[in-house]
Scaffold this motif. Structure first.
Motif, PDB file in Angstrom:
ATOM      1  N   LEU A 152       0.840  -1.195   0.000  1.00 29.74           N
ATOM      2  CA  LEU A 152       0.000   0.000   0.000  1.00 29.74           C
ATOM      3  C   LEU A 152       0.873   1.242   0.000  1.00 29.74           C
ATOM      4  CD1 LEU A 152      -3.156   0.574   0.293  1.00 29.74           C
ATOM      5  CD2 LEU A 152      -2.622   1.133   2.679  1.00 29.74           C
ATOM      6  N   ASP A 153       0.498   2.210  -0.818  1.00 27.48           N
ATOM      7  CA  ASP A 153       1.109   3.533  -0.778  1.00 27.48           C
ATOM      8  C   ASP A 153       0.134   4.518  -0.157  1.00 27.48           C
ATOM      9  OD1 ASP A 153       3.418   2.652  -1.959  1.00 27.48           O
ATOM     10  OD2 ASP A 153       3.016   3.556  -3.932  1.00 27.48           O
ATOM     11  N   VAL A 154       0.665   5.444   0.637  1.00 30.52           N
ATOM     12  CA  VAL A 154      -0.136   6.526   1.200  1.00 30.52           C
ATOM     13  C   VAL A 154       0.439   7.835   0.675  1.00 30.52           C
ATOM     14  CG1 VAL A 154      -0.805   7.749   3.299  1.00 30.52           C
ATOM     15  CG2 VAL A 154      -0.815   5.253   3.254  1.00 30.52           C
ATOM     16  N   HIS A 155      -0.360   8.526  -0.130  1.00 24.20           N
ATOM     17  CA  HIS A 155       0.061   9.788  -0.730  1.00 24.20           C
ATOM     18  C   HIS A 155      -0.462  10.947   0.108  1.00 24.20           C
ATOM     19  CE1 HIS A 155       0.976   7.436  -4.359  1.00 24.20           C
ATOM     20  NE2 HIS A 155      -0.215   6.889  -4.205  1.00 24.20           N
ATOM     21  N   LEU A 156       0.359  11.969   0.253  1.00 23.69           N
ATOM     22  CA  LEU A 156      -0.056  13.187   0.936  1.00 23.69           C
ATOM     23  C   LEU A 156       0.173  14.342  -0.025  1.00 23.69           C
ATOM     24  CD1 LEU A 156      -1.109  13.508   3.870  1.00 23.69           C
ATOM     25  CD2 LEU A 156       1.156  14.384   4.473  1.00 23.69           C
ATOM     26  N   ARG A 157      -0.897  15.087  -0.301  1.00 26.97           N
ATOM     27  CA  ARG A 157      -0.801  16.252  -1.170  1.00 26.97           C
ATOM     28  C   ARG A 157      -1.309  17.456  -0.394  1.00 26.97           C
ATOM     29  NH1 ARG A 157       1.873  13.125  -2.968  1.00 26.97           N
ATOM     30  NH2 ARG A 157       2.044  12.266  -5.070  1.00 26.97           N
ATOM     31  N   SER A 158      -0.581  18.565  -0.501  1.00 27.68           N
ATOM     32  CA  SER A 158      -0.881  19.710   0.348  1.00 27.68           C
ATOM     33  C   SER A 158      -0.804  21.000  -0.456  1.00 27.68           C
ATOM     34  CB  SER A 158       0.107  19.764   1.515  1.00 27.68           C
ATOM     35  OG  SER A 158      -0.038  20.935   2.265  1.00 27.68           O
ATOM     36  N   GLN A 186      -7.805  35.469   8.785  1.00 23.69           N
ATOM     37  CA  GLN A 186      -9.246  35.384   8.551  1.00 23.69           C
ATOM     38  C   GLN A 186      -9.570  35.323   7.058  1.00 23.69           C
ATOM     39  OE1 GLN A 186     -11.568  38.133  10.864  1.00 23.69           O
ATOM     40  NE2 GLN A 186     -13.191  38.243   9.342  1.00 23.69           N
ATOM     41  N   GLY A 187     -10.351  34.271   6.685  1.00 24.29           N
ATOM     42  CA  GLY A 187     -10.774  34.105   5.303  1.00 24.29           C
ATOM     43  C   GLY A 187      -9.865  33.224   4.477  1.00 24.29           C
ATOM     44  N   GLN A 188      -8.668  32.897   4.990  1.00 26.66           N
ATOM     45  CA  GLN A 188      -7.743  32.061   4.232  1.00 26.66           C
ATOM     46  C   GLN A 188      -8.006  30.572   4.504  1.00 26.66           C
ATOM     47  OE1 GLN A 188      -3.832  33.591   5.401  1.00 26.66           O
ATOM     48  NE2 GLN A 188      -3.658  34.553   3.370  1.00 26.66           N
ATOM     49  N   THR A 189      -7.677  29.755   3.520  1.00 26.97           N
ATOM     50  CA  THR A 189      -7.859  28.306   3.649  1.00 26.97           C
ATOM     51  C   THR A 189      -6.613  27.590   3.159  1.00 26.97           C
ATOM     52  OG1 THR A 189      -8.822  28.060   1.437  1.00 26.97           O
ATOM     53  CG2 THR A 189     -10.352  28.498   3.261  1.00 26.97           C
ATOM     54  N   ALA A 190      -6.487  26.351   3.582  1.00 22.83           N
ATOM     55  CA  ALA A 190      -5.440  25.461   3.090  1.00 22.83           C
ATOM     56  C   ALA A 190      -6.020  24.055   3.092  1.00 22.83           C
ATOM     57  CB  ALA A 190      -4.194  25.544   3.954  1.00 22.83           C
ATOM     58  N   GLY A 191      -5.362  23.152   2.406  1.00 21.18           N
ATOM     59  CA  GLY A 191      -5.887  21.787   2.353  1.00 21.18           C
ATOM     60  C   GLY A 191      -4.782  20.757   2.302  1.00 21.18           C
ATOM     61  N   ILE A 192      -5.026  19.629   2.954  1.00 24.02           N
ATOM     62  CA  ILE A 192      -4.125  18.483   2.906  1.00 24.02           C
ATOM     63  C   ILE A 192      -4.976  17.251   2.640  1.00 24.02           C
ATOM     64  CG2 ILE A 192      -2.415  17.120   4.159  1.00 24.02           C
ATOM     65  CD1 ILE A 192      -1.786  19.556   5.827  1.00 24.02           C
ATOM     66  N   VAL A 193      -4.618  16.499   1.634  1.00 20.96           N
ATOM     67  CA  VAL A 193      -5.392  15.323   1.235  1.00 20.96           C
ATOM     68  C   VAL A 193      -4.508  14.090   1.346  1.00 20.96           C
ATOM     69  CG1 VAL A 193      -6.670  14.202  -0.622  1.00 20.96           C
ATOM     70  CG2 VAL A 193      -6.833  16.686  -0.322  1.00 20.96           C
ATOM     71  N   LEU A 194      -4.997  13.091   2.058  1.00 23.39           N
ATOM     72  CA  LEU A 194      -4.328  11.793   2.143  1.00 23.39           C
ATOM     73  C   LEU A 194      -5.082  10.831   1.237  1.00 23.39           C
ATOM     74  CD1 LEU A 194      -3.025   9.977   5.263  1.00 23.39           C
ATOM     75  CD2 LEU A 194      -4.627   8.790   3.778  1.00 23.39           C
ATOM     76  N   GLU A 195      -4.344  10.112   0.423  1.00 24.90           N
ATOM     77  CA  GLU A 195      -4.970   9.139  -0.480  1.00 24.90           C
ATOM     78  C   GLU A 195      -4.173   7.854  -0.475  1.00 24.90           C
ATOM     79  OE1 GLU A 195      -5.800   8.844  -5.231  1.00 24.90           O
ATOM     80  OE2 GLU A 195      -6.649  10.578  -4.175  1.00 24.90           O
ATOM     81  N   THR A 196      -4.883   6.726  -0.388  1.00 22.10           N
ATOM     82  CA  THR A 196      -4.235   5.424  -0.453  1.00 22.10           C
ATOM     83  C   THR A 196      -4.346   4.859  -1.861  1.00 22.10           C
ATOM     84  OG1 THR A 196      -6.227   4.175   0.151  1.00 22.10           O
ATOM     85  CG2 THR A 196      -4.854   4.993   1.957  1.00 22.10           C
ATOM     86  N   SER A 197      -3.390   4.013  -2.210  1.00 17.08           N
ATOM     87  CA  SER A 197      -3.445   3.335  -3.508  1.00 17.08           C
ATOM     88  C   SER A 197      -2.598   2.076  -3.440  1.00 17.08           C
ATOM     89  CB  SER A 197      -2.925   4.246  -4.628  1.00 17.08           C
ATOM     90  OG  SER A 197      -1.508   4.327  -4.593  1.00 17.08           O
ATOM     91  N   ALA A 198      -2.748   1.228  -4.446  1.00 19.01           N
ATOM     92  CA  ALA A 198      -1.846   0.095  -4.595  1.00 19.01           C
ATOM     93  C   ALA A 198      -0.437   0.617  -4.858  1.00 19.01           C
ATOM     94  CB  ALA A 198      -2.323  -0.793  -5.734  1.00 19.01           C
ATOM     95  N   PRO A 199       0.596  -0.163  -4.565  1.00 20.24           N
ATOM     96  CA  PRO A 199       1.964   0.306  -4.803  1.00 20.24           C
ATOM     97  C   PRO A 199       2.157   0.770  -6.237  1.00 20.24           C
ATOM     98  CG  PRO A 199       1.999  -1.720  -3.532  1.00 20.24           C
ATOM     99  CD  PRO A 199       0.572  -1.510  -3.958  1.00 20.24           C
ATOM    100  N   GLY A 200       2.748   1.949  -6.377  1.00 26.17           N
ATOM    101  CA  GLY A 200       2.994   2.481  -7.704  1.00 26.17           C
ATOM    102  C   GLY A 200       1.795   3.135  -8.340  1.00 26.17           C
ATOM    103  N   GLY A 201       0.684   3.252  -7.608  1.00 29.95           N
ATOM    104  CA  GLY A 201      -0.506   3.885  -8.158  1.00 29.95           C
ATOM    105  C   GLY A 201      -0.276   5.354  -8.438  1.00 29.95           C
ATOM    106  N   ALA A 202      -1.068   5.885  -9.348  1.00 32.14           N
ATOM    107  CA  ALA A 202      -0.923   7.289  -9.728  1.00 32.14           C
ATOM    108  C   ALA A 202      -1.166   8.194  -8.531  1.00 32.14           C
ATOM    109  CB  ALA A 202      -1.903   7.630 -10.848  1.00 32.14           C
ATOM    110  N   ALA A 203      -0.335   9.197  -8.399  1.00 34.34           N
ATOM    111  CA  ALA A 203      -0.489  10.155  -7.310  1.00 34.34           C
ATOM    112  C   ALA A 203      -1.702  11.034  -7.567  1.00 34.34           C
ATOM    113  CB  ALA A 203       0.767  11.011  -7.193  1.00 34.34           C
ATOM    114  N   PRO A 204      -2.342  11.522  -6.511  1.00 34.26           N
ATOM    115  CA  PRO A 204      -3.508  12.391  -6.685  1.00 34.26           C
ATOM    116  C   PRO A 204      -3.122  13.740  -7.272  1.00 34.26           C
ATOM    117  CG  PRO A 204      -2.886  12.246  -4.366  1.00 34.26           C
ATOM    118  CD  PRO A 204      -2.049  11.244  -5.104  1.00 34.26           C
ATOM    119  N   GLU A 205      -4.122  14.455  -7.743  1.00 36.22           N
ATOM    120  CA  GLU A 205      -3.906  15.772  -8.326  1.00 36.22           C
ATOM    121  C   GLU A 205      -3.485  16.768  -7.253  1.00 36.22           C
ATOM    122  OE1 GLU A 205      -4.146  16.551 -11.598  1.00 36.22           O
ATOM    123  OE2 GLU A 205      -4.442  14.405 -11.945  1.00 36.22           O
ATOM    124  N   PRO A 206      -2.823  17.871  -7.655  1.00 38.95           N
ATOM    125  CA  PRO A 206      -2.472  18.920  -6.689  1.00 38.95           C
ATOM    126  C   PRO A 206      -3.719  19.460  -5.982  1.00 38.95           C
ATOM    127  CG  PRO A 206      -1.314  19.252  -8.758  1.00 38.95           C
ATOM    128  CD  PRO A 206      -2.313  18.159  -9.003  1.00 38.95           C
TER     129      PRO A 206
END
Length: 617
Positions: A152-158, A186-206
């Protein structure tokens, strides 16, 4: 001892294939992938040092935290109130119903925003694969990181830069972690997305603000459309809706099978050994879920599970020779070997931590009644099961008619030896009774005379041996004087009238011995040794069954007071664990499906009886 959050200080999110717990301190401290019964990636709830976590929290000590759900959704909001500003972390898992989406791909979205002032968040992602047993490697590139674990791969995109944290493989486990510091005004946002995939799976979008907003809106719309199908419009609307959403989160969508709880290893007694793995599908729990889902109007979910059930009795027999096992994995696999994870200390040193469940091999005859209860509660069984389905069902009842009169381990999976449990006999009666009704209603071929003779024999046996004249009550097992709250189900399944003198006497006896301030114990382990050390709290399922039994018995004032008191034990977002401890703390696996379905049935019964009483007045 490390600081563990109370079990109740969590909210649940999920995508209908797996779930995560988010603590009121901003930590994802329980998450398994790719399925709810897979080994954990984050498990600091079971070991703060070795389990792994994904934490987003302000870099301050003076913080007040509030947590809530976006109404009628599984979108969880954790609010941090500080003298410098107010910030929020919005956690959710997008639900994909597209058949082409791989089942190993899951997204956990964490959106940060500041609504007043300025706030700095510390972010740390520290996965520990395979319950903290397996090392990982880290690939890091600016706003993207990938943790490579076993299978399993765990991708982190921020949307903010990430940096490596910690040494390689501390203590021979894990690998480098990832951290970030995020300052927002105030009013600003940020995001962090964790995504799992099979080994070597495509990384998620920015990660972009527009993409986060679109995913949040799609998730909100999904849950709002789903909850609109709920037919309940009674006095406890919010709690019933939250319980319904919780049940939905605990259903593994690809197979339709519900799990008993999202977690494993959480103790029924702090420091005790009653620490079980509940991430599997119990025939009993899931069968009652079918009735509840149908009562709320969720026919699609109920029928999906009944198809899964049908595959179990039509498939090969489990190794023990019984037609069915008491529990399975969500894909129907009967193999659930139990192992002790000796490297984990357990929640607040509650050891051992068990993965798998050895009770899967127990003999529990009640499951055939619950199975029939689920399979036969349908407006059109003929369309659902067809002739081949009926033949399999009839063969099962033919078998049960010759095998019901045996000691078993009982509903509570005690490990103190087999006994003639009254509840098990009652549910065997239910199986034969429902079969007789259906064979007659649908004109299906069946050995009705034999089924009828055995059904009646069970009733006579329960009335003569399950009734203890000295206690003036039905008791846990024959030749005993022990009371058992599982018998609160006797009126619901039609074995006895809810206002029969013998039943009211049983209810009075339970009131005196098992009920403490409207909270109900399953049984008294001192009077009925169950083969385990220690004690346990009151069982929340039984407390709601008690409300239902009081309502059907016409004791409406007592029932409503018990219901309202029980609801005060829900956590801050309306969730229940398995048990309530002596000081009101939640204990056991969390959240528990059986408790939430019992809450719904109690609300339905109490609403109905209160409406009848109002009409009479």
């Amino acid at each position: 001892m490390p600081e563990y959050p109370p079990i109740a200080h969590h909210g649940l999110i999920g995508d209908l294939q797996t779930t995560a717990l988010v603590s009121a301190t901003g930590a994802v401290d329980w998450f398994c992938a790719p399925r709810v019964d897979s080994p954990s990636i984050f498990a600091s709830l079971l070991d703060q040092e070795r389990g792994g976590h994904f934490t987003i929290a302000p870099a301050l000590d003076d913080v007040t935290v509030r947590q809530l759900y976006l109404p009628d959704t599984a979108v969880l909001i954790t609010r941090f109130l500080t003298p410098d500003g107010v910030g929020e972390v919005v956690d959710f898992m997008p639900v994909s119903t597209h058949p082409d989406v791989p089942t190993d791909r899951h997204r956990l979205v964490r959106a940060l925003r500041v609504v007043r002032g300025t706030l700095t968040f510390d972010v740390r992602c520290a996965p520990r694969f395979d319950y903290g047993r397996a090392p990982h490697t880290l690939t890091l590139d600016g706003h993207a990181a990938t943790f490579h674990g076993p299978g399993l791969d765990v991708h982190l995109r921020s949307s903010v830069p990430l940096e490596a944290d910690g040494p390689e493989g501390p203590d021979g486990r894990g690998g480098r972690d990832v951290r970030a510091t995020v300052t927002l005004t105030q009013g600003q946002t940020a995001g962090i997305v964790l995504e799992t995939s099979a080994p070597g799976g495509a990384a998620p979008e920015p990660v972009t603000e527009q993409a986060l907003d679109a995913e949040l809106e799609a998730t909100r719309v999904f849950w709002h459309r789903w909850i609109r199908r709920c037919r309940y419009r009674g006095r406890w609307q919010n709690m019933v809706n939250r319980s319904a959403i919780t049940l939905k989160l605990l259903i593994y969508a690809p197979s339709g099978a519900p799990v008993a709880a999202a977690t494993m290893g959480l103790p029924e007694q702090i420091g005790g050994e009653r620490n079980w793995d509940y991430r599997y599908t119990w025939i009993r729990d899931a069968s009652f879920s079918v009735r509840v889902l149908l009562d709320l109007g969720y026919v699609e979910e109920a029928d999906a599970f009944r198809r899964w059930l049908g595959d179990r009795f039509r498939g090969p027999r489990p190794p023990g020779g019984e037609p069915m096992q008491i529990m399975y994995r969500v894909d129907g696999d009967p193999r659930l070997p139990e192992e002790v994870l000796g490297h984990l200390s357990g929640y607040r040193d509650s050891f051992p931590v068990r993965a798998g469940n050895g009770a899967a091999d127990q003999l529990q005859l009640d499951i055939y009644g619950e199975f029939a209860y689920a399979m036969t509660h349908s407006p059109d069984l003929a369309e659902l099961a067809g002739y081949e389905g009926w033949k399999g069902f009839a063969a099962l009842l033919d078998w049960l008619a010759g095998h019901w009169d045996r000691p078993d381990e009982g509903i509570w999976e005690t490990r103190g030896g087999r006994k003639d449990f009254t509840y098990s006999r009652v549910m065997c009666w239910v199986a034969l009774d429902r079969g007789i009704r259906l064979a007659t209603q649908y004109a299906r071929p069946a050995d009705i005379p034999h089924w009828t003779a055995q059904r009646d024999a069970i009733l006579v046996q329960v009335m003569e041996r399950g009734w203890n004249p000295e206690r003036g009550a039905f008791v846990q097992h024959y030749d005993s004087a022990v009371l058992d709250a599982s018998l609160l189900l006797m009126p619901r399944v039609g074995f006895i009238s809810p206002r029969a003198p013998s039943w009211l006497a049983t209810l009075d006896a339970m009131d005196r011995e098992l009920v403490i301030d409207s909270l109900v114990h399953r049984y008294n382990p001192e009077a009925s040794p169950d083969g385990l050390r220690g004690s346990e709290g009151t069982f929340s399922l039984c407390s709601f069954l008690y409300v239902e039994a009081l309502a059907r018995a016409g004791r409406l004032e007592q029932a409503r007071y018990a219901m309202d008191k029980m609801l005060t034990y829900a956590n801050h977002v309306g969730l229940f664990a398995e048990e309530i401890g002596p000081t009101g703390e939640q204990l056991g696996n969390f959240p528990q499906a059986f408790t939430h379905l019992a809450l719904i049935t109690a609300a339905l019964a109490l609403d109905e009886e209160l409406d009848k009483a109002a009409d009479r007045d």
